[in-house]
Write a protein that holds these residues in place. Structure first.
Motif, PDB file in Angstrom:
ATOM      1  N   TRP A 232       0.860  -1.183   0.000  1.00 53.16           N
ATOM      2  CA  TRP A 232       0.000   0.000   0.000  1.00 53.16           C
ATOM      3  C   TRP A 232       0.894   1.230   0.000  1.00 53.16           C
ATOM      4  O   TRP A 232       1.830   1.338   0.788  1.00 53.16           O
TER       5      TRP A 232
ATOM      6  N   ASP B 154       0.723   5.702  -1.177  1.00 55.05           N
ATOM      7  CA  ASP B 154       0.061   6.829  -1.826  1.00 55.05           C
ATOM      8  C   ASP B 154       0.751   8.116  -1.389  1.00 55.05           C
ATOM      9  O   ASP B 154       1.354   8.182  -0.322  1.00 55.05           O
TER      10      ASP B 154
ATOM     11  N   ASP C 157      -7.319  -2.592   4.188  1.00 53.29           N
ATOM     12  CA  ASP C 157      -8.166  -2.005   3.144  1.00 53.29           C
ATOM     13  C   ASP C 157      -9.401  -1.318   3.718  1.00 53.29           C
ATOM     14  O   ASP C 157      -9.772  -0.215   3.290  1.00 53.29           O
TER      15      ASP C 157
ATOM     16  N   ILE D 296      -6.801   2.318   5.487  1.00 53.11           N
ATOM     17  CA  ILE D 296      -6.722   3.197   4.318  1.00 53.11           C
ATOM     18  C   ILE D 296      -7.746   4.333   4.351  1.00 53.11           C
ATOM     19  O   ILE D 296      -7.396   5.483   4.039  1.00 53.11           O
TER      20      ILE D 296
ATOM     21  N   GLN E 134      -6.246   8.211   4.161  1.00 54.55           N
ATOM     22  CA  GLN E 134      -6.702   9.084   3.079  1.00 54.55           C
ATOM     23  C   GLN E 134      -7.337  10.345   3.651  1.00 54.55           C
ATOM     24  O   GLN E 134      -7.192  11.438   3.092  1.00 54.55           O
TER      25      GLN E 134
END
Length: 264
Positions: free
Chosen positions: A141, A143, A173, A177, A181
């Motif tokens: 994972w 980002d 997940d 996450i 986010q």
């Protein structure tokens, strides 16, 4: 906050895995490959002494970075990063190298390097700090983008052990996450990476979270931002259900707050 735990989840999982292996051998079932390729991330922790810590940091910022830059330029590694613990903490590590390879075949090059340069360090570096634990991992994972170094970014590194792999992936997940986010939308977090140990047996971690905060002020807002982002998530049944059982799914170990020394 530093939390010291015994390793009950890992002990239970290790016993279960051993029993399952015995059963498989007994009925002579074929085994499947763990993945199509080997792990392409290597995470190495180094330990120094209080007296040598300043010199070890200077080495990593200077000669150590030069060595790793040469390896990157030669194509032996795809990328790297040095993190250095804010504090002289005997429970954790002084420095960590996060190394990426473009493919698993390049790991063989690193294996050869280890014969003469344990942990990638030369004699001068090894006199100041020694590699302690090396973990082959998968970056599953990720980002965001690295914040400018001039911003004074802060790295928060959290190791976990989990009960069962498939369950843990669903937990990340569905529970983790959505939160990270939200932290990124709130503007305090610029990047996150979550690694899974490919061979989670022994004293090392199962999962490692590397959070990159934009600056020290953003890191200081971590707790109120967590509370703010969680408020609407609590109204989502799936997230709320995972929140209720998260202590059964994973156990958190000693956290580290660190600086980046590699100039990313």
């Amino acid at each position: 906050m530093i939390l010291i735990l015994s390793r009950p989840l890992k002990a239970i999982r290790t016993l279960a895995a051993a029993f399952a292996m015995l059963m498989l051998c007994a009925v002579s079932l074929p085994t499947a490959a763990h993945a199509e390729s080997g792990p392409k991330s290597l995470l190495i922790t180094y330990k120094s002494t209080a007296a040598k810590r300043p010199a070890f940091r200077q080495y990593l910022e200077g000669a150590g970075t030069q060595r790793f830059e040469a390896l990157k330029k030669a194509g032996k590694i795809a990328d790297y990063q040095f993190l250095f613990n804010w504090y002289n903490d005997t429970l954790t590590w002084d420095a960590m190298a996060i190394i990426q390879f473009k493919d698993y075949a390049d790991v063989a090059e690193w294996k050869t390097l280890e014969r003469t340069s344990p942990g990638g360090l030369d004699a001068k570096g090894l006199a100041l700090g020694e590699p302690e634990i090396t973990v082959s991992a998968d970056l599953l994972w990720e980002d965001g983008a690295a914040a400018p170094r001039a911003s004074g970014r802060v790295f928060y590194v959290i190791p976990y052990e989990y009960r069962e792999l498939a369950e843990y992936k669903k937990y990340v997940d569905g529970y983790v996450i959505p939160q990270v986010q939200g932290w990124m939308r709130e503007g305090i977090l610029s990047r996150y990476r979550i690694f899974l140990n490919r061979y989670p047996v022994g004293a090392s971690w199962d999962a490692l979270f590397v959070y990159e905060y934009k600056d020290i002020d953003s890191f200081g807002k971590r707790e109120p931002t967590i509370a703010k982002v969680r408020e609407p998530l609590r109204k989502q049944p799936e997230w709320a259900a995972l929140n209720a059982i998260k202590q059964q799914i994973r156990a958190e170990s000693e956290n580290v707050i660190a600086d980046d020394l590699a100039g990313r």
